[in-house]
Every structure is written in structure tokens, then in C-alpha cells.
Enzyme design. Structure first.
Site, PDB file in Angstrom:
ATOM      1  N   ASP A  32      30.541  44.736  46.556  1.00 36.38           N
ATOM      2  CA  ASP A  32      31.463  44.674  45.424  1.00 36.38           C
ATOM      3  C   ASP A  32      31.338  45.974  44.636  1.00 36.38           C
ATOM      4  O   ASP A  32      30.266  46.303  44.135  1.00 36.38           O
ATOM      5  CB  ASP A  32      31.115  43.481  44.537  1.00 36.38           C
ATOM      6  CG  ASP A  32      32.188  43.169  43.516  1.00 36.38           C
ATOM      7  OD1 ASP A  32      33.247  43.824  43.550  1.00 36.38           O
ATOM      8  OD2 ASP A  32      31.967  42.266  42.682  1.00 36.38           O
ATOM      9  N   ASP A 125      38.442  46.229  46.227  1.00 33.72           N
ATOM     10  CA  ASP A 125      37.102  46.633  45.813  1.00 33.72           C
ATOM     11  C   ASP A 125      35.970  45.711  46.258  1.00 33.72           C
ATOM     12  O   ASP A 125      34.832  45.871  45.820  1.00 33.72           O
ATOM     13  CB  ASP A 125      37.045  46.798  44.294  1.00 33.72           C
ATOM     14  CG  ASP A 125      37.427  45.518  43.560  1.00 33.72           C
ATOM     15  OD1 ASP A 125      37.968  44.598  44.190  1.00 33.72           O
ATOM     16  OD2 ASP A 125      37.181  45.453  42.343  1.00 33.72           O
ATOM     17  N   GLU A 126      36.238  44.758  47.141  1.00 35.85           N
ATOM     18  CA  GLU A 126      35.143  43.923  47.628  1.00 35.85           C
ATOM     19  C   GLU A 126      35.461  43.361  49.013  1.00 35.85           C
ATOM     20  O   GLU A 126      36.621  43.196  49.384  1.00 35.85           O
ATOM     21  CB  GLU A 126      34.811  42.796  46.652  1.00 35.85           C
ATOM     22  CG  GLU A 126      35.900  41.767  46.469  1.00 35.85           C
ATOM     23  CD  GLU A 126      35.462  40.608  45.593  1.00 35.85           C
ATOM     24  OE1 GLU A 126      34.348  40.093  45.773  1.00 35.85           O
ATOM     25  OE2 GLU A 126      36.260  40.211  44.712  1.00 35.85           O
TER      26      GLU A 126
END
Length: 376
Positions: A32, A125-126
Site C-alpha cells: 500500500d 496505489d495498492e
């Protein structure tokens, strides 16, 4: 990392068969990025480094992302901009640059793909990575997580946090433990006890509305959740009841699915005071539309069907949907449709305790169609 809880007395009872008793123990990593949008803006503009930053705009009225400097003042994503400024008078707003965020996300994805083909992105983003069958002799998943974080920093100049465990649920929990720029490992022998002291609101898959419902049942922690009978949980929460029963024991059978296709994206909110007027509903829908559009943009998705959900104070629920001949063009069109649909059932003398917006009927990505999304 020392992330233990009290000795698990409940674990002495008969437990269902789980991942750790079925042979091969999976090695799952959840990565993350730390304050992704805001960190990119601070990376690219030295004047923003060390100062509280919000990605979004005062005119749009909502914070899309906040730097860690801003979070120390209580600023959070989806917060009204005026409230954010009251909490942090020195807050600096910058316009989002989704083309840059997507480009950096592709760099990060290339790093993931160099370790395993089993990568399940959740957003820009993860992502989850399953490295169970992709370890070199003597190599551990923890070592891979360290390498990935180092390569992300070297390649992008950004920091990432990672969690390592034997299933997706615990890996995601672990990645939240030492943010920013942290690593946490939850081995199989500690999985069942790790969840005991955590508030249920921290569990992935339990949102604010479900957490509030659990708290009304006097379920506040993982230990409280584990004490509930499976039959009670399925009666109160439907099919999700078994998932809640499992995760309270550190069990999660879901696999990392690289080809996972999302069928819908939505957001909903339960309000402390029932919404009695159409104006109140319109204001609430604006915040939901902003959140849904932000997630659509992150995932580069376009949908043709919009659904509005309304739950009244007596807990009765209605939905209204409309399918367009084209994909919803922008946030303004989404909000206008949502308000039109809500007006067919509101205002109501019972008041609305919950509102939700969902987009489905996804089409090909905008870039493939030559269409430019209107983001903010």
C-alpha cells in the site's frame, strides 16, 4: 514486529479447517503506497515537502487525498474542504493529476510483475501479491516485501508500506500497522490472536454501517466477534456472516486473482440524524458522488447504470436505477442522475438514515475509446 495480543483462550475450542492445516501455507503480500497522490505532489514540487497538502480543490469542496502532515491535524480524504481548512488553516490545496498517478502506478506494477504473475491490484496505489510458488530456494516472502519497497523507493522516490501473512485479510491488516514506510509480518501461529484486540471497524470488509450494527450488538473487537455463533451472524448479516465468522479466527480462503473483474463501484453512508428534506439528501449525495467518481477514476472505469439506495428510519430499503445509452460522462452528470432518482422516493416522512450510489455496467477504458474523463 511485536504485534501480539492476549493469549487466545477461545482458540482451544474446536476450530474449522483453515489454510494453515491444508498443507501448503500461502505467502501473501499486501503493498500500500503511503499517501499516494499527496506524496507524488510533494515529490514533484519541493515547496510542498514538509507542509500539509490536500489533493483536490477548495471549489470542488472535497479533499481527495491528504499528506501525512495534513493528517496530523485530522484532515482525511472525502472530508469537506471547508472543514479541512478549519482543522488545518495552513493547508495547501493542489489540483489532482491522474495522468501522473497512473504513470507511476504502471512503474510500480512492473516491479510487482517481476516477482509473481499473481498480482491483484485494488486501485492505483495498492495490490495483493501471492508469492507462494515464486520463491527462490531459501528466499522468504518477507525478503521479497523488503526488496519491493526498496525498489519502489529507488524507482519512484516514494515510500510504500507492506504486510506479509498467510491470507489476504491478515496481509492487509498488517500493511496498516506501521504506516508510513513500514513492514509488518503476521505468521500463521499468530494470525488467530492478532485480530482479538482490534476494533471491528479496522477489519477490511467491515464498513462504518456494518461496524455500527455490530456495536449495537455489543460486538466491538475481534474477540467479541469470535464469540458469536455462525448462525447468528448469517441471520444478521446474510452471506457476509460466514466471512465475518472466519476473519475473527484469522481465516480467509480468498485467492489472489489477477483477472478479477469489478462489476460495480459504490459508496454509501449511514447518517447520525435522519435526512428529512430533499436539500439535505442532495448535499449528502454530492459527497457520495465525489467518492464514487474518485474510485472510478482510480480504476479507469466507465459505467452506464447508476443505482441509488435509500434506507429509511424504519430500516426499509428501496433502490432506483437508470441505465444510459452511454457511459456516465463525469461527476456532475452522475450527481444529477442520482438526485433525479432520489427525488422519486424523497422526501419521506420516515426520513432517510442511509444513502448510497453505485455505478455498474462497465465499458472499456476511456483511453481505449478515445474519451477523456472529466475528473474534477
Amino acid at each position: 514486529m511485536e504485534n501480539g495480543g492476549p493469549t487466545d483462550q477461545l482458540a482451544q475450542k474446536a476450530q474449522p479447517e483453515d489454510e494453515t492445516s491444508l498443507g501448503t501455507i500461502r505467502k501473501i503480500i499486501h503493498v500500500d503506497m503511503d499517501a499516494y497522490y499527496a506524496s507524488i505532489e510533494q515529490r514533484d514540487n519541493p515547496e510542498l515537502r514538509g507542509v500539509p497538502v490536500a489533493v483536490g480543490g477548495i471549489q470542488r469542496g472535497v479533499v481527495a487525498a491528504a499528506s501525512y502532515e495534513a493528517r496530523r491535524f485530522g484532515v482525511r480524504s472525502a472530508m469537506p474542504s471547508k472543514r479541512a481548512l478549519r482543522l488545518c488553516p495552513g493547508l495547501v490545496f493542489v489540483k489532482p493529476r491522474f495522468d501522473v498517478y497512473r504513470a507511476v502506478s504502471r512503474q510500480i506494477r512492473e516491479i510487482f510483475d517481476s516477482y509473481t504473475p499473481l498480482v491483484e491490484p485494488l486501485s492505483l496505489d495498492e495490490a495483493y501479491l501471492d508469492v507462494t510458488n515464486h520463491l527462490s530456494p531459501g528466499q522468504t516472502a518477507t525478503e521479497i516485501a523488503r526488496e519491493i519497497r526498496a525498489r519502489i523507493r529507488q524507482t519512484t522516490g516514494l515510500t510504500a508500506s507492506a504486510g506479509v501473512s498467510y491470507n489476504k485479510f491478515l496481509a492487509k491488516l498488517a500493511s496498516d500497522q506501521n504506516k508510513p514506510d513500514g513492514l509488518c509480518v503476521i505468521p500463521p501461529e499468530r494470525g488467530p490472536e492478532f485480530v482479538l484486540t482490534l476494533p471491528v471497524g479496522k477489519f477490511h470488509g467491515i464498513g462504518p454501517a456494518t461496524a455500527a450494527k455490530m456495536q449495537a450488538m455489543d460486538i466491538h473487537t475481534g474477540a467479541d466477534l469470535r464469540q458469536q455463533e455462525l448462525e447468528l451472524l448469517t441471520r444478521r448479516f446474510g452471506k457476509s456472516g460466514r466471512y465475518y465468522w472466519n476473519i475473527s479466527r484469522g481465516i480467509d480462503h480468498r485467492s489472489v486473482s489477477p483477472d478479477r473483474t469489478r462489476k460495480s463501484i459504490g459508496a454509501e453512508n449511514t447518517y447520525f440524524a435522519d435526512l428529512m428534506t430533499l436539500d439535505e439528501a442532495h448535499e449528502a449525495l454530492a459527497a457520495l458522488a465525489e467518492k464514487v467518481w474518485r474510485h472510478l477514476s482510480r480504476n479507469e472505469l466507465q459505467g452506464r447504470t447508476l443505482t441509488v439506495k435509500v434506507k429509511f428510519s424504519d430500516f426499509r430499503q428501496v433502490t432506483r436505477a437508470r441505465t444510459l445509452p452511454h457511459a456516465v460522462r463525469d461527476e456532475a452528470e452522475m450527481l444529477a442522475l442520482a438526485r433525479d432518482l432520489a427525488a422519486t422516493v424523497l422526501p419521506d416522512p420516515r426520513g432517510a438514515r442511509l444513502l448510497g450510489i453505485t455505478i455498474s455496467g462497465f465499458e472499456a477504458e476511456a483511453e481505449d475509446q478515445g474519451v477523456q474523463l472529466s475528473l474534477f
